[in-house]
Design a protein around this motif. Structure first.
Motif, short mmCIF file in Angstrom:
data_model
loop_
_atom_site.label_atom_id
_atom_site.label_comp_id
_atom_site.label_asym_id
_atom_site.label_seq_id
_atom_site.Cartn_x
_atom_site.Cartn_y
_atom_site.Cartn_z
N GLY A 77 0.79 -1.23 0.00
CA GLY A 77 0.00 0.00 0.00
C GLY A 77 0.81 1.27 0.00
N GLU A 79 3.39 4.34 -1.59
CA GLU A 79 3.21 5.24 -2.73
C GLU A 79 3.83 4.68 -4.01
N TRP A 80 5.02 4.04 -3.87
CA TRP A 80 5.74 3.55 -5.05
C TRP A 80 5.94 2.04 -4.95
N CYS A 107 4.77 1.53 -10.35
CA CYS A 107 3.43 2.06 -10.14
C CYS A 107 3.44 3.12 -9.04
N HIS A 108 2.65 4.15 -9.25
CA HIS A 108 2.46 5.20 -8.25
C HIS A 108 1.03 5.10 -7.73
N CYS A 109 0.90 4.77 -6.46
CA CYS A 109 -0.42 4.57 -5.85
C CYS A 109 -1.26 3.57 -6.66
N GLY A 110 -0.62 2.50 -7.10
CA GLY A 110 -1.30 1.42 -7.79
C GLY A 110 -1.39 1.56 -9.29
N ARG A 111 -1.07 2.71 -9.83
CA ARG A 111 -1.23 2.99 -11.26
C ARG A 111 0.13 3.01 -11.95
N ARG A 240 -4.47 -0.97 -13.20
CA ARG A 240 -3.88 -1.04 -11.86
C ARG A 240 -3.55 -2.49 -11.51
N ASP A 242 -3.68 -3.52 -8.27
CA ASP A 242 -4.25 -3.81 -6.96
C ASP A 242 -5.76 -4.02 -6.98
#
Length: 266
Positions: A77, A79-80, A107-111, A240, A242
């Motif tokens: 969970g 940020e990176w 990924c940044h916050c899942g993206r 994503r 997640d």
């Protein structure tokens, strides 16, 4: 976050892992079963993953990593998060088929914001930064062409490890595609399929509950090359890592070809 620096680290790591794979792919592989569905893991997967993890965590020690074999390293969970697929196409390598790649995503916050796919066989690397386009090994822009065929599209299929062979939805969907597409490839190396779509070698990909570890790198590469991705019902699709398995079912094609592909799966 300097994404250009992250790309340089990821490309160097993926190409080093690819050189390792290429140098040992023809020798003894140390093959073992993974799970109950007949999937495999080899000593090559583990050696490639070790190299990738060392390179990434040395450069970005505060980041989390999800690797195909080792799982989560660091806190969930955050940020990176890096996603590492050290050998996409293990079963191909195990039978001597030279169809495999190395994949890395950040990924940044899942993206996904960075995706790298390296093919050790052809010595080609493709990479993309969200909003910055996709490029080839030489740095040339990667743009997927549109070339319709009167005989239907050439598609690739991918599905997750947990999808049973008799999954009714998957079986029905594959049966429709086999009847309506010109050809449907099952490469068992999804990242290779994404690179082929971004280059224009194939016309589309249909995914059913795709694996989370390799989807973001390939989807970002294709999107930045001009490919559009939708959910199977034509709705929005988020690449994503997640989400749920159902969130990772999709169709992907050139925007002009997408309506026809959605009609095939509907």
């Amino acid at each position: 976050m300097d994404l250009q620096h992250a790309r340089a680290v990821a490309v160097e790591a993926a190409e080093a892992a690819g050189a390792l794979l290429q140098s040992r792919a023809g020798g003894a592989l140390g093959v073992r079963a993974k799970g109950a569905a007949g999937d495999l893991v080899t000593d090559l997967d583990l050696a490639s993953e070790k190299l990738l993890l060392e390179r990434i965590l040395t450069a970005f020690p505060s980041h989390a990593v999800i690797a195909e074999e080792a799982g989560l390293l660091g806190a969930a969970g955050g940020e990176w998060t890096w996603l590492v697929d050290p050998l996409d196409g293990t079963n191909n390598v195990a039978i001597g088929l030279p169809a495999y790649v190395v994949g890395v995503a950040l990924c940044h916050c899942g993206r996904p914001v960075l995706g790298v796919v390296h093919d050790p066989v052809s010595c080609q690397t493709w990479s993309a930064i969200r909003g910055g386009g996709a490029v080839t090994t030489s740095g040339a822009p990667l743009a997927a062409p549109y070339h319709p065929s009167p005989h239907g599209p050439l598609l690739a299929w991918t599905q997750g490890y947990d999808v049973a062979r008799d999954d009714p939805a998957a079986c029905a969907l594959k049966a429709r595609l086999e009847l309506r597409a010109r050809r449907m490839l099952q490469l068992w190396a999804p990242l290779l399929s994404w690179a082929m779509l971004a280059r224009g070698d194939i016309d589309g990909i249909v995914g059913y509950r795709a694996e989370a570890v390799d989807l973001p790198a390939g989807a970002l590469l294709a999107r930045e090359a001009g490919i559009e991705i939708r959910a199977l019902d034509g709705g929005p699709f988020e690449d994503r890592f997640d989400g749920t398995a159902d969130d990772r079912s999709f169709v992907a094609a050139h925007p002009r070809a997408l309506p026809g592909l959605l009609a095939l799966v509907g």
